[in-house]
Structure formats: structure tokens, C-alpha cells
Design an enzyme around this catalytic site. Structure first.
Site, short mmCIF file in Angstrom:
data_model
loop_
_atom_site.label_atom_id
_atom_site.label_comp_id
_atom_site.label_asym_id
_atom_site.label_seq_id
_atom_site.Cartn_x
_atom_site.Cartn_y
_atom_site.Cartn_z
N PHE A 132 63.67 47.94 55.47
CA PHE A 132 62.74 46.97 54.90
C PHE A 132 61.61 47.71 54.23
CE2 PHE A 132 59.26 44.02 54.60
CZ PHE A 132 59.88 42.87 54.14
N ASP A 217 58.58 55.82 54.36
CA ASP A 217 57.80 54.59 54.36
C ASP A 217 57.18 54.42 55.75
OD1 ASP A 217 56.76 52.07 54.32
OD2 ASP A 217 58.53 51.09 53.48
N LYS A 246 49.42 48.25 56.40
CA LYS A 246 49.19 47.63 57.71
C LYS A 246 47.96 48.17 58.45
CE LYS A 246 53.96 46.09 58.62
NZ LYS A 246 53.86 44.64 58.72
C1 LIG Z 1 58.34 49.74 56.53
C2 LIG Z 1 57.69 48.65 55.73
N1 LIG Z 1 57.48 48.84 54.42
C3 LIG Z 1 56.90 47.88 53.66
C4 LIG Z 1 56.49 46.70 54.21
C5 LIG Z 1 55.85 45.66 53.34
O1 LIG Z 1 54.49 45.59 53.63
P1 LIG Z 1 53.60 44.36 53.13
O2 LIG Z 1 54.03 43.17 53.90
O3 LIG Z 1 52.18 44.78 53.42
O4 LIG Z 1 53.84 44.22 51.66
C6 LIG Z 1 56.69 46.47 55.58
C7 LIG Z 1 56.30 45.19 56.19
O5 LIG Z 1 56.71 44.82 57.25
C8 LIG Z 1 57.31 47.47 56.36
O6 LIG Z 1 57.54 47.30 57.66
#
Ligand SMILES: Cc1ncc(COP(=O)(O)O)c(C=O)c1O
Length: 391
Positions: A132, A217, A246
Site C-alpha cells: 500500500f 516507503d 503520518k
Molecule cells: C506505507 C504507506 N504509504 C503511503 C500511505 C498513504 O498515506 P496517506 O494516507 O497519508 O496519503 C500509507 C497510508 O496508510 C501507508 O501505510
């Protein structure tokens, strides 16, 4: 405002893209929140791994108030002190990475995708199945879950997905047109999937061997959650690019894409931008978050308390056969159940717990890192009752 009125307004006036739990939260302090009817809950998810310092941390509040009363926004037409200070702090804490600031996780991933293309001149990025990375079209194209992608095709071309945790699968996939491998150090949204111990080190070796960038990520794993400030530090693997969001803002929206200088310098004036990205308010708060995480040793605390919570959850597993597996790192823990975890979450509300279900049958624990051992004991006591009631 009564809960029924809140729910009615939401249904009538807000895009129906979220499945919300039947609770409206009005305030929070530390690891405890209160709903509109005055009921208290122990927060086991911290706004999805965001509130690592807990709710309403006094230093975060002070910085917010002071910075907001001085300067909230200027755009990037000008220099601001909080932005350069935050970048300087991140550079020092990461061992030399440069930052591009944005406002969310998906934006941080978008920036990484563009940087990979600009730096390597190659169009292909290999990501993982079940990963994700966000919901905007670039990040969604990187996301390896059909359920989020299906309705929005055609997506951005150039992404391929391989089995997570298998170095062999990556070895087969990386080719001449590959610019980068993009992975989560732990797959959060896939149900807290922890890769084999050597995986990330082997991925780094493969990327070096084939002259491909490694992008990690860290939107969910960053800022102390897994026991080190950045998860890659715990694996002893340096990415070329990594993303944060986050927990970086402790509840205030901010995202960042960090890259080694020789990679980031491929971005030139006008290549990427954000009106709000790196605004003084978000950067000042993020600076305070980093100060507190470091001064209070919250990463080490996540490691210690994570070990403690895993043991307590495993003990619960001995009493409740519905628990199939407990896994995780630091205070990012998944409990795989034999039933729909959503049922447990709903029942948890009745016992004063904010739980979270992810990927169907997994209960995800990502509490504030300031949670106490006593509160974790209480969480396990209440969860014991909840699981007992399932029978
Ligand atoms: C690993 C990862 N990357 C990207 C995102 C996307 O982040 P946002 O919801 O702040 O756009 C998330 C959200 O859960 C995530 O867990």
C-alpha cells in the site's frame, strides 16, 4: 451535538468513501480519547500510526500555538526558518539525506516516483503484491492491491508487482528498464507483514548489483514506531530514497520524501512543488515531534513495549484459539485471527478500546509510543473479555 445528528450529517454531506465505526471522538489526551457521549477509550491505533506522542502532547500544542501566532504559511516563494531547520534535523538524523516536503503519505510517494524517473531516466518501478502506497494515481499504481485499483484504470504505466519477501521474485523481475524497487519495510495495510530477516539487506545488494534505486516507503513505519527512528536503521539497510508522513507531524499533516544528495540533486527548479508543502506550521510541529521522540527515547520505548505487548498477546493466544499468529516489530503489531477482525473491533468499542482491523482478519496494534505498560495490561485484559464474548 448528538451522535445521531453527527452520523446523519456525515451520511448526507460527506463522500461515502469511509466505513466509520459508530463513535464520534471529541477529545484525547495521551493514549486515551473521549467520545461525544463522554465514554473513554484506550487508543490502540493512534490515528493509524500517526500520534506517536499521543493526543494533545503539551510540547506539540505549544509549538502549534506559538508558530501559528507568528507565521502559518508563506508558500515556497520564500525561505522559512522552520522548514530549513526541519530539513537540517532530518539530514542529521538520517545521516545526510535531503528532503522534499509535502502534506501526506501519498504525495511523498508521488514525489519519489517522479524522482526515480528523473534520476534514472527509466520508466519501470518494481513494487510488491499486497503493498500500500496511497490513493493518488501514481501511488495507487504502485499499490499492489487489486481492490483499490480496479475501478480507476487505466493507471500509470510502468509498475510491476512481485511477491513480498521473496528475493528470487525480485531477482527475476528487475531488468534493464527498471529504475527502482519500491517496498515498505513492513507491509502495514497488508496486515502487518514482516519480511524475512535478511530480505531488505538482500534487496539492497540486488539493487546495487543491477544499478537500481531502492525506495523504502516509511509512511507507516517511520518516526520510532518499529524501534528505530526509521525502520531501515533497524535493518541496517540504507535506501536511496525514503518517504515519511503520518507520525512526522504528530497529528498535523506533513509528508516528506528524502533522498541521498546525489539522487535528490536530479530534481531541478520546477520539477516538483506543493503550495502547502513544508509550510512553517507543519515543519515547526514536526521539529518538535523529532525533539520529543529523541529526548524521551520513544523509539527504544517502542521496541521495549512492543516486545511486552507481543508477549501479552501471545499469552492471550494460548487462551483463545481464535488467535492464529502474533507478529510485528516495535509497536506495529498484527494479530491474525480466525474470524473477521471487524467483529472484534466493534465489540472492543463496548469495552472502551479503539482497536483496528486491517486486511480482513488482522487486528493491527499501533498505539501511541507514550502508552504505559499498565495501559497495555488493561488493553489485554479488555481484549481477553472481548475474545471470550465471541464464543
Ligand atoms: C506505507 C504507506 N504509504 C503511503 C500511505 C498513504 O498515506 P496517506 O494516507 O497519508 O496519503 C500509507 C497510508 O496508510 C501507508 O501505510
Amino acid at each position: 451535538m448528538e451522535f445521531s445528528r453527527i452520523a446523519e450529517l456525515e451520511r448526507r454531506c460527506i463522500a461515502q468513501t469511509y466505513s466509520r465505526l459508530p463513535v464520534a471522538i471529541v477529545e484525547g489526551r495521551g493514549a486515551v480519547v473521549k467520545d461525544v457521549e463522554g465514554r473513554e477509550y484506550i487508543d490502540c491505533i493512534a490515528g493509524i500510526a500517526v500520534l506517536n506522542l499521543g493526543h494533545s502532547h503539551p510540547e506539540v500544542l505549544r509549538t502549534l500555538q506559538e508558530q501559528a501566532s507568528r507565521l502559518m504559511h508563506t508558500s515556497n516563494l520564500y525561505y522559512t526558518i522552520p522548514q530549513v531547520e526541519l530539513a537540517g534535523r532530518l539530514c542529521e538524523l538520517s545521516g545526510g539525506y535531503m528532503s522534499f516536503f509535502c502534506n501526506s503519505g501519498t504525495e511523498a510517494v508521488e514525489a519519489a516516483i517522479k524522482l526515480v524517473r528523473k534520476h534514472t531516466g527509466r520508466k519501470e518501478i518494481i513494487a510488491a503484491l499486497n503493498s500500500f502506497h496511497g490513493r493518488t494515481l501514481g501511488s495507487l499504481s504502485a499499490t499492489g492491491q487489486e481492490v483499490y485499483r480496479r475501478a480507476f484504470e487505466p493507471l500509470v504505466p510502468g509498475f510491476r508487482h512481485v511477491e513480498y519477501g521473496s528475493i528470487e521474485a525480485l531477482r527475476r523481475a528487475v531488468g534493464k528498464s527498471t529504475g527502482a524497487v519500491l517496498l515498505e519495510p513492513i507491509q502495514g495495510e497488508a496486515g502487518v507483514v514482516v519480511p524475512p530477516d535478511d530480505y531488505l539487506r538482500e534487496v539492497r545488494e540486488l539493487c546495487d548489483e543491477r544499478d537500481v534505486l531502492l525506495v523504502l516507503d516509511e509512511v507507516q513505519t517511520g518516526i520510532g514506531r518499529t524501534g528505530t527512528l526509521f525502520a531501515w536503521q533497524g535493518y541496517g539497510v540504507e535506501p536511496d530514497i525514503f518517504t515519511l508522513a503520518k507520525a512526522l507531524g504528530g497529528g498535523f499533516p506533513i509528508g516528506a520524501m528524502l533522498a541521498k544528495p546525489e539522487v535528490m540533486r536530479s530534481f531541478e527548479r520546477g520539477d516538483h512543488a506543493s503550495t502547502f508543502g513544508g509550510n512553517p506550521l507543519a515543519c515547526a510541529v514536526a521539529g518538535t515531534v523529532l525533539d520529543v521522540v529523541e529526548r524521551e527515547g520513544l523509539a527504544e520505548r517502542a521496541k521495549r513495549l512492543g516486545g511486552y505487548l507481543m508477549r501479552r498477546l501471545e499469552e492471550l493466544g494460548e487462551r483463545h484459539s481464535v488467535i492464529k499468529e502474533v507478529r510485528g516489530k516495535g509497536l506495529l503489531i498484527g494479530v491474525e485471527l480466525e474470524v473477521d477482525a471487524g467483529k472484534v473491533v466493534l465489540q472492543g468499542l463496548r469495552h472502551g478500546l479503539l482497536l483496528n482491523s486491517v486486511h480482513g482478519r488482522v487486528l493491527r496494534f499501533a498505539p501511541p509510543l507514550i502508552i504505559t505498560e499498565e495501559q497495555l495490561d488493561e488493553v489485554c485484559r479488555r481484549l481477553d473479555t472481548v475474545l471470550g464474548e465471541l464464543r
